[in-house]
Design a protein around this motif. Structure first.
Motif, short mmCIF file in Angstrom:
data_model
loop_
_atom_site.label_atom_id
_atom_site.label_comp_id
_atom_site.label_asym_id
_atom_site.label_seq_id
_atom_site.Cartn_x
_atom_site.Cartn_y
_atom_site.Cartn_z
N CYS A 91 68.50 43.72 48.63
CA CYS A 91 68.34 42.64 47.65
C CYS A 91 67.28 42.99 46.61
O CYS A 91 66.51 43.92 46.78
CB CYS A 91 67.95 41.35 48.36
SG CYS A 91 69.24 40.72 49.45
N GLU A 92 67.22 42.17 45.55
CA GLU A 92 66.25 42.44 44.48
C GLU A 92 64.88 41.89 44.80
O GLU A 92 63.88 42.38 44.29
CB GLU A 92 66.75 41.84 43.17
CG GLU A 92 67.80 42.73 42.53
CD GLU A 92 68.26 42.21 41.18
OE1 GLU A 92 67.52 41.42 40.56
OE2 GLU A 92 69.37 42.60 40.79
N THR A 93 64.83 40.84 45.61
CA THR A 93 63.53 40.26 45.96
C THR A 93 63.39 40.11 47.47
O THR A 93 64.40 40.05 48.19
CB THR A 93 63.34 38.84 45.35
OG1 THR A 93 64.28 37.96 45.99
CG2 THR A 93 63.56 38.85 43.85
N GLU A 97 66.08 38.88 50.43
CA GLU A 97 66.25 39.75 51.60
C GLU A 97 66.05 38.94 52.89
O GLU A 97 66.89 38.99 53.79
CB GLU A 97 65.18 40.87 51.50
CG GLU A 97 65.49 42.10 52.25
CD GLU A 97 66.69 42.86 51.72
OE1 GLU A 97 66.61 43.42 50.62
OE2 GLU A 97 67.70 42.88 52.41
N SER A 131 59.93 43.24 44.76
CA SER A 131 61.08 44.02 45.20
C SER A 131 60.80 44.56 46.60
O SER A 131 59.71 45.09 46.85
CB SER A 131 61.31 45.20 44.25
OG SER A 131 62.13 46.15 44.91
#
Ligand SMILES: Nc1ncnc2c1ncn2[C@@H]1O[C@H](COP(=O)(O)OP(=O)(O)O)[C@@H](O)[C@H]1O
Ligand SMILES: [Mg+2]
Length: 207
Positions: A91-93, A97, A131
């Motif tokens: 995931c991006e963050t 996640e 991230s």
């Protein structure tokens, strides 16, 4: 409910084109106990966790959680932390996640569960917007553990959870494991060296 139990009965497994890794493995670990799977590199520790997670199937014998064959129907009861955190992140963050399993398994109070999981691994809320790929090794491991705890699984599988961590990081992970044991979870950890996890272990399996 009676005490939960993970049982391996005469488990046989080998990869195609490889030799047989397990030739009739037997072990039982119960709620509130920690099973330490110990063995050198290549002995099959990660493979064994994948069998316990239901990601691989034994060629003979059985992997049983509370008496039923482990399969994808059990995924919501299992938390699995891979050997390398960056292999499991996508995931991006950090929020997305950690939230993933809670959403995936249909929980409604996702924000609350994410907060609880973060607190459990000793991370502050300000990590949520970052991230997952730009964390320190210790932070990444704890985020990976938070991902495995968020949906409150019964069975926790951690592949070499102390590897690459400094003394403080190792202590943090050990404290998390201790609390999860006290909470009655079934815990399985692997290690390729005789480290501090021995002190936490109730059941030992050497590959
Ligand atoms: N997907 C796979 N396909 C074929 N062989 C594999 C695969 N994964 C692991 N192996 C082999 O199985 C053996 C055990 O690997 P692994 O379970 O990763 O051991 P460990 O985690 O103890 O280092 C090794 O010889 C490895 O090369
Ligand atoms: Mg491994």
């Amino acid at each position: 409910m009676s005490n939960p139990e993970l049982t391996l009965q005469n488990v046989v497994f080998g990869y195609k084109n490889g030799g047989r890794l397990f030739n009739g493995l037997n072990v039982t670990v119960r709620g509130g106990q920690l099973l330490l799977v110990y063995g050198p590199n290549g002995s099959g520790k990660s493979t064994l966790l994948k069998l316990m997670a239901g990601l691989l199937k034994p060629q003979a014998g059985a992997v049983l959680l509370n008496g039923t064959f482990v399969s994808n129907r059990h995924f919501s009861k299992i938390g699995y932390v891979m050997q390398r955190a960056e292999d499991q992140f996508f995931c991006e963050t950090v929020f997305d996640e950690v939230a993933f399993s809670a959403k995936n398994f249909g929980f409604h109070d996702v924000d609350e569960l994410v907060k609880e999981a973060l607190a459990e691994v000793g991370l502050r809320d300000d990590v949520l917007d970052r991230s997952p790929f730009q964390l320190s090794e210790g932070e990444a491991r704890r985020v990976a553990i938070a991902c495995a705890l968020v949906h409150k699984p019964l069975l926790l599988l951690l592949d070499e959870p102390l590897i690459g961590l400094d003394r403080i990081g190792r202590q943090m992970v050990q404290d998390i494991l201790k609390r999860q044991k006290q909470a009655g979870k079934i815990i399985v950890v692997t290690s390729h060296r005789s480290d501090n996890l021995r002190d936490l272990a109730d059941v030992f399996l050497t590959l």
